[in-house]
Design a protein around this motif. Sequence first.
Motif, PDB file in Angstrom:
ATOM      1  N   PHE A  66      40.529  52.142  39.326  1.00 50.68           N
ATOM      2  CA  PHE A  66      40.943  51.813  37.973  1.00 50.68           C
ATOM      3  C   PHE A  66      39.822  51.128  37.185  1.00 50.68           C
ATOM      4  CE2 PHE A  66      41.579  47.684  39.841  1.00 50.68           C
ATOM      5  CZ  PHE A  66      41.703  46.767  38.819  1.00 50.68           C
ATOM      6  N   TRP A  67      39.970  51.144  35.861  1.00 50.19           N
ATOM      7  CA  TRP A  67      39.036  50.441  34.995  1.00 50.19           C
ATOM      8  C   TRP A  67      39.813  49.421  34.183  1.00 50.19           C
ATOM      9  CZ3 TRP A  67      39.022  50.942  29.553  1.00 50.19           C
ATOM     10  CH2 TRP A  67      39.866  51.928  29.051  1.00 50.19           C
ATOM     11  N   LEU A  68      39.118  48.415  33.699  1.00 51.67           N
ATOM     12  CA  LEU A  68      39.747  47.301  32.997  1.00 51.67           C
ATOM     13  C   LEU A  68      39.081  47.123  31.644  1.00 51.67           C
ATOM     14  CD1 LEU A  68      41.665  44.813  33.100  1.00 51.67           C
ATOM     15  CD2 LEU A  68      39.779  43.576  34.187  1.00 51.67           C
ATOM     16  N   MET A  69      39.880  47.164  30.581  1.00 50.77           N
ATOM     17  CA  MET A  69      39.406  46.937  29.217  1.00 50.77           C
ATOM     18  C   MET A  69      40.038  45.660  28.714  1.00 50.77           C
ATOM     19  SD  MET A  69      37.842  47.904  26.447  1.00 50.77           S
ATOM     20  CE  MET A  69      37.885  47.554  24.715  1.00 50.77           C
ATOM     21  N   ILE A  70      39.223  44.699  28.320  1.00 52.15           N
ATOM     22  CA  ILE A  70      39.729  43.416  27.828  1.00 52.15           C
ATOM     23  C   ILE A  70      39.353  43.264  26.359  1.00 52.15           C
ATOM     24  CG2 ILE A  70      39.596  40.907  28.044  1.00 52.15           C
ATOM     25  CD1 ILE A  70      38.948  41.324  31.020  1.00 52.15           C
ATOM     26  N   ASP A  71      40.352  43.061  25.528  1.00 56.67           N
ATOM     27  CA  ASP A  71      40.163  42.753  24.108  1.00 56.67           C
ATOM     28  C   ASP A  71      41.265  41.762  23.774  1.00 56.67           C
ATOM     29  OD1 ASP A  71      39.804  42.553  21.412  1.00 56.67           O
ATOM     30  OD2 ASP A  71      39.901  44.704  21.017  1.00 56.67           O
ATOM     31  N   ALA A  72      40.995  40.496  24.035  1.00 57.01           N
ATOM     32  CA  ALA A  72      42.048  39.477  24.004  1.00 57.01           C
ATOM     33  C   ALA A  72      41.852  38.431  22.912  1.00 57.01           C
ATOM     34  CB  ALA A  72      42.143  38.803  25.371  1.00 57.01           C
ATOM     35  N   GLU A  73      41.178  38.809  21.840  1.00 56.49           N
ATOM     36  CA  GLU A  73      41.039  37.954  20.663  1.00 56.49           C
ATOM     37  C   GLU A  73      40.734  36.488  21.015  1.00 56.49           C
ATOM     38  OE1 GLU A  73      40.668  39.558  17.996  1.00 56.49           O
ATOM     39  OE2 GLU A  73      41.439  41.400  18.849  1.00 56.49           O
ATOM     40  N   GLY A  74      39.594  36.293  21.610  1.00 64.11           N
ATOM     41  CA  GLY A  74      39.161  34.929  21.874  1.00 64.11           C
ATOM     42  C   GLY A  74      39.274  34.499  23.320  1.00 64.11           C
ATOM     43  N   LEU A  75      39.894  35.310  24.157  1.00 65.84           N
ATOM     44  CA  LEU A  75      40.039  34.946  25.572  1.00 65.84           C
ATOM     45  C   LEU A  75      39.252  35.859  26.504  1.00 65.84           C
ATOM     46  CD1 LEU A  75      43.847  34.128  25.762  1.00 65.84           C
ATOM     47  CD2 LEU A  75      41.934  32.535  25.744  1.00 65.84           C
ATOM     48  N   ASP A  76      38.472  36.765  25.967  1.00 64.03           N
ATOM     49  CA  ASP A  76      37.765  37.742  26.788  1.00 64.03           C
ATOM     50  C   ASP A  76      36.937  37.071  27.885  1.00 64.03           C
ATOM     51  OD1 ASP A  76      38.455  38.771  24.184  1.00 64.03           O
ATOM     52  OD2 ASP A  76      37.392  40.590  24.733  1.00 64.03           O
ATOM     53  N   GLY A  77      36.130  36.106  27.499  1.00 64.12           N
ATOM     54  CA  GLY A  77      35.281  35.412  28.471  1.00 64.12           C
ATOM     55  C   GLY A  77      36.081  34.681  29.521  1.00 64.12           C
ATOM     56  N   ASP A  78      37.126  33.991  29.097  1.00 65.17           N
ATOM     57  CA  ASP A  78      37.979  33.280  30.053  1.00 65.17           C
ATOM     58  C   ASP A  78      38.593  34.250  31.052  1.00 65.17           C
ATOM     59  OD1 ASP A  78      37.448  30.970  28.655  1.00 65.17           O
ATOM     60  OD2 ASP A  78      39.411  30.838  27.711  1.00 65.17           O
ATOM     61  N   LEU A  79      39.008  35.406  30.576  1.00 63.30           N
ATOM     62  CA  LEU A  79      39.637  36.385  31.465  1.00 63.30           C
ATOM     63  C   LEU A  79      38.631  36.988  32.442  1.00 63.30           C
ATOM     64  CD1 LEU A  79      42.089  38.071  28.953  1.00 63.30           C
ATOM     65  CD2 LEU A  79      42.653  36.496  30.811  1.00 63.30           C
ATOM     66  N   ILE A  80      37.419  37.299  31.968  1.00 63.30           N
ATOM     67  CA  ILE A  80      36.374  37.798  32.861  1.00 63.30           C
ATOM     68  C   ILE A  80      36.091  36.750  33.942  1.00 63.30           C
ATOM     69  CG2 ILE A  80      33.889  38.300  33.041  1.00 63.30           C
ATOM     70  CD1 ILE A  80      35.298  40.644  31.849  1.00 63.30           C
ATOM     71  N   GLU A  81      35.935  35.513  33.511  1.00 66.09           N
ATOM     72  CA  GLU A  81      35.617  34.434  34.447  1.00 66.09           C
ATOM     73  C   GLU A  81      36.757  34.154  35.417  1.00 66.09           C
ATOM     74  OE1 GLU A  81      34.416  31.208  31.921  1.00 66.09           O
ATOM     75  OE2 GLU A  81      32.886  32.456  30.987  1.00 66.09           O
ATOM     76  N   SER A  82      37.974  34.512  35.049  1.00 70.42           N
ATOM     77  CA  SER A  82      39.122  34.238  35.918  1.00 70.42           C
ATOM     78  C   SER A  82      39.339  35.319  36.975  1.00 70.42           C
ATOM     79  CB  SER A  82      40.396  34.083  35.081  1.00 70.42           C
ATOM     80  OG  SER A  82      40.876  35.340  34.636  1.00 70.42           O
ATOM     81  N   LEU A  83      38.655  36.449  36.857  1.00 68.88           N
ATOM     82  CA  LEU A  83      38.848  37.521  37.833  1.00 68.88           C
ATOM     83  C   LEU A  83      38.461  37.030  39.227  1.00 68.88           C
ATOM     84  CD1 LEU A  83      37.455  40.548  35.813  1.00 68.88           C
ATOM     85  CD2 LEU A  83      39.852  40.102  36.401  1.00 68.88           C
ATOM     86  N   ASP A  84      39.409  37.077  40.139  1.00 71.65           N
ATOM     87  CA  ASP A  84      39.193  36.630  41.516  1.00 71.65           C
ATOM     88  C   ASP A  84      39.189  37.850  42.420  1.00 71.65           C
ATOM     89  OD1 ASP A  84      39.230  35.598  44.077  1.00 71.65           O
ATOM     90  OD2 ASP A  84      40.713  34.040  43.615  1.00 71.65           O
ATOM     91  N   PHE A  85      37.994  38.327  42.733  1.00 73.69           N
ATOM     92  CA  PHE A  85      37.862  39.569  43.488  1.00 73.69           C
ATOM     93  C   PHE A  85      38.218  39.414  44.964  1.00 73.69           C
ATOM     94  CE2 PHE A  85      34.935  40.179  39.827  1.00 73.69           C
ATOM     95  CZ  PHE A  85      35.665  41.177  39.203  1.00 73.69           C
ATOM     96  N   SER A  86      38.540  38.196  45.381  1.00 69.91           N
ATOM     97  CA  SER A  86      39.076  38.037  46.734  1.00 69.91           C
ATOM     98  C   SER A  86      40.579  38.317  46.746  1.00 69.91           C
ATOM     99  CB  SER A  86      38.802  36.626  47.267  1.00 69.91           C
ATOM    100  OG  SER A  86      39.562  35.651  46.571  1.00 69.91           O
ATOM    101  N   LEU A  87      41.190  38.348  45.553  1.00 72.17           N
ATOM    102  CA  LEU A  87      42.627  38.619  45.427  1.00 72.17           C
ATOM    103  C   LEU A  87      42.929  40.026  44.934  1.00 72.17           C
ATOM    104  CD1 LEU A  87      43.840  35.358  43.639  1.00 72.17           C
ATOM    105  CD2 LEU A  87      44.080  35.939  46.064  1.00 72.17           C
ATOM    106  N   ILE A  88      42.104  40.512  44.044  1.00 75.22           N
ATOM    107  CA  ILE A  88      42.372  41.806  43.410  1.00 75.22           C
ATOM    108  C   ILE A  88      41.288  42.811  43.791  1.00 75.22           C
ATOM    109  CG2 ILE A  88      43.561  40.749  41.449  1.00 75.22           C
ATOM    110  CD1 ILE A  88      40.956  41.334  39.815  1.00 75.22           C
ATOM    111  N   PRO A  89      41.597  44.097  43.709  1.00 77.05           N
ATOM    112  CA  PRO A  89      40.560  45.102  43.928  1.00 77.05           C
ATOM    113  C   PRO A  89      39.596  45.091  42.747  1.00 77.05           C
ATOM    114  CG  PRO A  89      42.547  46.149  43.160  1.00 77.05           C
ATOM    115  CD  PRO A  89      42.890  44.701  43.376  1.00 77.05           C
TER     116      PRO A  89
END
Length: 132
Positions: A66-89
């Motif tokens: 899968f691919w992930l597109m983030i457009d979260a009006e001001g939260l993009d960076g926070d969401l990228i930084e929150s990605l925990d690749f030990s939990l998710i693929p």
Amino acid sequence: FPSHDIRGKEKFYELTEESSNGGHLGFNNSVHRHMVELIDDKIVENEKDSISLNDLILKTGYEKNFWLMIDAEGLDGDLIESLDFSLIPKPKIIVWEKGFGCDNSYCSSHLEKNGYTIYGHIDENDIFAILK
């Protein structure tokens, strides 16, 4: 960053139905009031249920490639930084909007140390990363 692993309620600012600049209630919203004020000053504050991006990916399921597109009006960076690749693929491709609260060097560093190559801009606003 306060948006990491938010669960429960979160304040959202959104345009009212009386917006005169073409915005729409529920379509133009953000947890950052100033982002919505860029469109119009007719704003309401609502509390909405919230879930972390990691939990959302796990809860809704995902495809192996899968691919992930983030457009979260001001939260993009926070969401990228929150990605925990030990939990998710790891998504094969991640696209996000530059700026808007994202320290691009930190976002890029977080992705690069997890096996991504940053290929730069798709257009003037979006950056993409591809898993090596």
